[in-house]
Structures are given as C-alpha cells and as structure tokens.
Design an enzyme around this catalytic site. Structure first.
Site: not given
Ligand code: C2G
Length: 127
Positions: A44, A46
């Site tokens: 990803k 990340k």
């Molecule tokens: N999130 C949120 N508000 C934020 C930050 C994050 O609602 N200010 C939500 C994201 O939309 C996501 C969840 O928290 O639904 C987890 O965020 P991340 O850890 O950034 O997840 P991500 O890297 O987007 O991974 O297969 C799907 C991926 O693994 C998603």
C-alpha cells in the site's frame, strides 16, 4: 448476531479511527477489524510506525472491537466475509466505490471520514 468488518492500517491510532470503529460497531453486534500486516503496508506504499503486533494489541484493547485479523492482501475480502459470516462491510468514504463488488456477499457501507485528523497530519505536525 449481526457481524461487521472493516479494514485498515490503524497506525498512530487517533480519534478519527476511534470514531470510525464506534460507528462501525453501532451498525451491528460484533466488529471484526482486519489490520494491514507490515508486508501488506509495503504494497500500500505505507510505512507504519507501530508493527503489526503492536497495532493488533492496541486495536484489541478498544471496546468497540471484538476480533482482530490480519489483512495480508487486496484479494482476501470476499473470503473473509464468507469465513466470518459477515453481514456488513464498512470503510471510510475515502474508499467510496472501491469495494462495491462485495455487495454480492454483504451490505457495503462507506462512512464519512473524520476531517482534521490523520496519521500523516500527526507526523507532519510533530515534525
Ligand atoms: N479514517 C477516518 N477518518 C480519519 C482517518 C481514517 O474515518 N481521519 C478511517 C479510514 O477511512 C479507514 C479507517 O479509518 O476506513 C482506517 O484508516 P487507515 O488506517 O488509513 O486505513 P487505510 O490505509 O485506508 O487501509 O483494504 C483497505 C485498506 O487496508 C484501508
């Protein structure tokens, strides 16, 4: 029992994550969280500060979370929904539309992302 699943890295856990998990749990009775492994995070593009094991430990301590499983790849979601008898798949709406293919297997819900906070913002502010 209505089972919900959501996916994410959940690094440097913050109130935006908590609000997502709280709302996801409110849609059912049992919440499964699939946390991206360190290897999948590399896919990803990340770089998590906390390891998978530590992010798992933190997520398991949250009252809204009933079970934590690893997210190893992009392809596992359909099998996860089947294996865990999931009724509702939830993601923040920054992913809106990306997982609509799951509608053949469960309800798909995109929740408004919390503005004003993000792991990236935390890192930038601390820098
Ligand atoms: N999130 C949120 N508000 C934020 C930050 C994050 O609602 N200010 C939500 C994201 O939309 C996501 C969840 O928290 O639904 C987890 O965020 P991340 O850890 O950034 O997840 P991500 O890297 O987007 O991974 O297969 C799907 C991926 O693994 C998603």
């Amino acid at each position: 029992m209505k089972k919900v699943i959501t996916y994410g890295t959940f690094d440097l856990l913050h109130w935006g994550h908590i609000k997502l998990l709280k709302r996801a749990k409110e849609l059912g009775d049992y919440l499964v969280v699939a946390i991206s492994t360190d290897e999948f995070n590399r896919l990803k593009h990340k770089e998590a500060y906390h390891s998978f094991e530590h992010r798992k430990l933190i997520l398991e301590a949250i009252r809204y979370v009933d079970e934590v499983i690893p997210e190893n790849d992009w392809e596992q979601k359909i099998q996860d929904v089947k294996d865990h008898n999931i009724d509702i798949f939830v993601m923040g709406d920054d992913w809106k539309g990306e997982f609509d293919f799951l509608e053949d297997y469960c309800k798909v819900v995109y929740l408004p992302r919390t503005t004003g906070i993000s792991t990236t913002k935390i890192k930038d502010d601390l820098r």
